[in-house]
Design a protein around this motif. Structure first.
Motif, PDB file in Angstrom:
ATOM      1  N   PHE A 173       0.827  -1.206   0.000  1.00  0.00           N
ATOM      2  CA  PHE A 173       0.000   0.000   0.000  1.00  0.00           C
ATOM      3  C   PHE A 173       0.865   1.261   0.000  1.00  0.00           C
ATOM      4  CE2 PHE A 173      -2.801  -3.264   1.516  1.00  0.00           C
ATOM      5  CZ  PHE A 173      -4.053  -2.912   1.062  1.00  0.00           C
ATOM      6  N   LYS A 174       0.344   2.302  -0.622  1.00  0.00           N
ATOM      7  CA  LYS A 174       0.952   3.630  -0.604  1.00  0.00           C
ATOM      8  C   LYS A 174       0.253   4.433   0.491  1.00  0.00           C
ATOM      9  CE  LYS A 174       1.625   7.717  -3.566  1.00  0.00           C
ATOM     10  NZ  LYS A 174       1.461   8.237  -4.962  1.00  0.00           N
ATOM     11  N   LEU A 175       0.970   4.694   1.579  1.00  0.00           N
ATOM     12  CA  LEU A 175       0.366   5.319   2.747  1.00  0.00           C
ATOM     13  C   LEU A 175       0.930   6.723   2.983  1.00  0.00           C
ATOM     14  CD1 LEU A 175       0.521   2.244   5.147  1.00  0.00           C
ATOM     15  CD2 LEU A 175      -1.426   3.021   3.764  1.00  0.00           C
ATOM     16  N   PRO A 176       0.169   7.589   3.654  1.00  0.00           N
ATOM     17  CA  PRO A 176       0.712   8.909   4.008  1.00  0.00           C
ATOM     18  C   PRO A 176       1.911   8.740   4.943  1.00  0.00           C
ATOM     19  CG  PRO A 176      -1.665   8.812   4.378  1.00  0.00           C
ATOM     20  CD  PRO A 176      -1.215   7.415   4.123  1.00  0.00           C
ATOM     21  N   PRO A 177       2.934   9.545   4.802  1.00  0.00           N
ATOM     22  CA  PRO A 177       4.113   9.432   5.670  1.00  0.00           C
ATOM     23  C   PRO A 177       3.748   9.582   7.143  1.00  0.00           C
ATOM     24  CG  PRO A 177       4.550  10.912   3.825  1.00  0.00           C
ATOM     25  CD  PRO A 177       3.077  10.622   3.801  1.00  0.00           C
TER      26      PRO A 177
ATOM     27  N   SER B  34       1.841   7.994   9.073  1.00  0.00           N
ATOM     28  CA  SER B  34       0.448   7.794   9.477  1.00  0.00           C
ATOM     29  C   SER B  34       0.304   6.490  10.250  1.00  0.00           C
ATOM     30  CB  SER B  34      -0.457   7.757   8.245  1.00  0.00           C
ATOM     31  OG  SER B  34      -0.131   6.646   7.432  1.00  0.00           O
ATOM     32  N   GLY B  35      -0.734   6.419  11.050  1.00  0.00           N
ATOM     33  CA  GLY B  35      -1.080   5.176  11.707  1.00  0.00           C
ATOM     34  C   GLY B  35      -0.612   5.072  13.139  1.00  0.00           C
TER      35      GLY B  35
ATOM     36  N   ILE C  58      -3.392   1.371   6.898  1.00  0.00           N
ATOM     37  CA  ILE C  58      -3.944   0.782   5.677  1.00  0.00           C
ATOM     38  C   ILE C  58      -5.463   0.826   5.705  1.00  0.00           C
ATOM     39  CG2 ILE C  58      -4.254  -1.395   4.426  1.00  0.00           C
ATOM     40  CD1 ILE C  58      -1.327  -2.068   5.207  1.00  0.00           C
ATOM     41  N   LEU C  59      -6.055   0.382   6.801  1.00  0.00           N
ATOM     42  CA  LEU C  59      -7.515   0.336   6.887  1.00  0.00           C
ATOM     43  C   LEU C  59      -8.118   1.734   6.900  1.00  0.00           C
ATOM     44  CD1 LEU C  59      -7.983  -2.557   9.480  1.00  0.00           C
ATOM     45  CD2 LEU C  59      -8.061  -2.681   6.971  1.00  0.00           C
ATOM     46  N   THR C  60      -7.412   2.707   7.447  1.00  0.00           N
ATOM     47  CA  THR C  60      -7.910   4.075   7.541  1.00  0.00           C
ATOM     48  C   THR C  60      -7.829   4.823   6.216  1.00  0.00           C
ATOM     49  OG1 THR C  60      -7.263   4.208   9.865  1.00  0.00           O
ATOM     50  CG2 THR C  60      -7.606   6.292   8.718  1.00  0.00           C
ATOM     51  N   ASN C  61      -6.781   4.549   5.438  1.00  0.00           N
ATOM     52  CA  ASN C  61      -6.525   5.346   4.229  1.00  0.00           C
ATOM     53  C   ASN C  61      -6.935   4.677   2.927  1.00  0.00           C
ATOM     54  OD1 ASN C  61      -4.917   7.857   5.164  1.00  0.00           O
ATOM     55  ND2 ASN C  61      -3.921   6.175   6.266  1.00  0.00           N
TER      56      ASN C  61
END
Length: 354
Positions: free
Chosen positions: A263-267, A269-270, A311-314
């Protein structure tokens, strides 16, 4: 460039084009089982969609694993190395009329077959207008094919990335065109060791997606360098190359076909979070298997670690979960750098493709 980033071989793009455009006439012409896909226990909707694909498209299909992740309706999907278009047409049915699918391939003969049946499948699926298109291009330069930054919800690829010598650039380009929260869901062949340069010179085994294989651990290094989430193993199966002339070349090297998701995630995040799967994903109403070790059951309160929470949030999965602060319920976690050969041994996996 390091072995992790690229693979040295004298095999050219023209050789690969000729192999898939002229030498192979149908799936039966393949010399190994590396690029042979067996539907197995796919969800009913996927199996039904495969059955709807035109016979000529199916006969020229070369792929090693299913690339149909859940929750596709309404999404934009890019298929890297789309070939005759089978996966794209299945995806066209699964994303529905509001979604869109783009297939990218470098082989004129394969693109000709894919384009030939756009109207056929549009009418068959009862769509007012086509939700699918095919473009000629190369995995290493998606911008040249007109694919812009932050465009796709999902990228799939089926036994194609191994055909590229420059795996780093391929994954970097995929990262570029994915939206934040987007997913790269792909199957390919991996080895249990670094293959010697001499083996990588074998043209037929390269074109069959065998000797272009990375050691499976190198994928994790590439993903980290580029910025992807840690690769999550979805499924894997061993396969053997049984022809004596090939076995003599490959020696003791072993190979496995693996489906991974990144996944491509915001830096940054999480954070660890409590989640509840609410159901609603077609074919996964009661439980949703996210990877080889994590299955979410409908209505079960559990907690996940920071990256999975991100992952689940974005991602597109957000609407199917209730996500809240804290770490209540059992932890849903799995070994992220799972050895696919160990995974197959634990499952008693028969030899064959995933």
């Amino acid at each position: 460039m390091s072995e992790v980033n690229s693979v040295s071989s004298s095999v050219t793009e023209d050789t690969i084009k000729d192999y898939y455009g002229k030498k192979l006439g149908c799936t039966a012409d393949l010399k190994t089982s590396a690029c042979v896909f067996k539907p197995g226990k796919l969800p009913l909707a996927v199996r039904e969609a495969i059955d709807l694909v035109h016979k000529e498209v199916r006969e020229k299909y070369y792929g090693c694993g299913p690339v149909f992740p859940p929750a596709l309706e309404g999404t934009s999907v890019l298929d890297l190395g789309s070939g005759s278009g089978q996966d794209c047409y299945v995806l066209s049915k699964l994303v529905g009329p509001e979604g869109h699918v783009v297939g990218l391939d470098m082989t004129d003969e394969q693109l000709a077959v894919a384009n030939k049946y756009i109207d056929y499948h549009t009418k068959l699926f009862n769509y007012a207008t086509p939700n699918i298109s095919f473009v000629k291009g190369y995995l290493e330069n998606l911008q040249e094919a007109g694919l812009e930054n932050d465009t796709f919800d999902i990228i799939v690829s089926n036994c194609v990335i191994n055909l590229s010598k420059d795996k780093h650039t391929v994954l970097q380009e995929a990262y570029r065109v994915l939206k934040v929260g987007g997913e790269l869901y792909f199957s390919d062949v991996y080895a249990d060791r670094d293959l010697p340069p001499s083996i990588r010179e074998h043209q037929e085994l390269w074109c069959e997606c065998v000797v272009g294989a990375l050691h499976w651990k190198h994928l994790y290094k590439l993903a980290a360098e580029i910025g992807f989430s840690v690769p999550r193993l979805v499924t894997a199966s061993l396969f053997s190359v049984d022809q004596k002339e090939y076995k003599d070349i490959l020696g003791d090297a072993k190979f496995v076909s693996v489906t991974y998701r990144l996944f491509k995630l915001p830096p940054g995040s999480g954070v660890p979070s409590t989640v509840v799967y609410n159901g609603g994903i077609d074919s996964f109403e009661e439980e949703f298997q996210f990877d080889h070790g994590i299955t979410f059951k409908k209505g079960e309160e559990c907690h996940v670690k920071a990256e999975l929470a991100s992952i689940l949030t974005n991602s597109r999965y957000k609407k199917y979960f209730t996500i809240s602060p804290g770490e209540r319920g059992p932890c849903k976690c799995a070994k992220l750098d799972k050895d696919p050969f160990e995974y197959c041994a634990q499952r008693g996996s028969p030899k064959g493709c995933c």
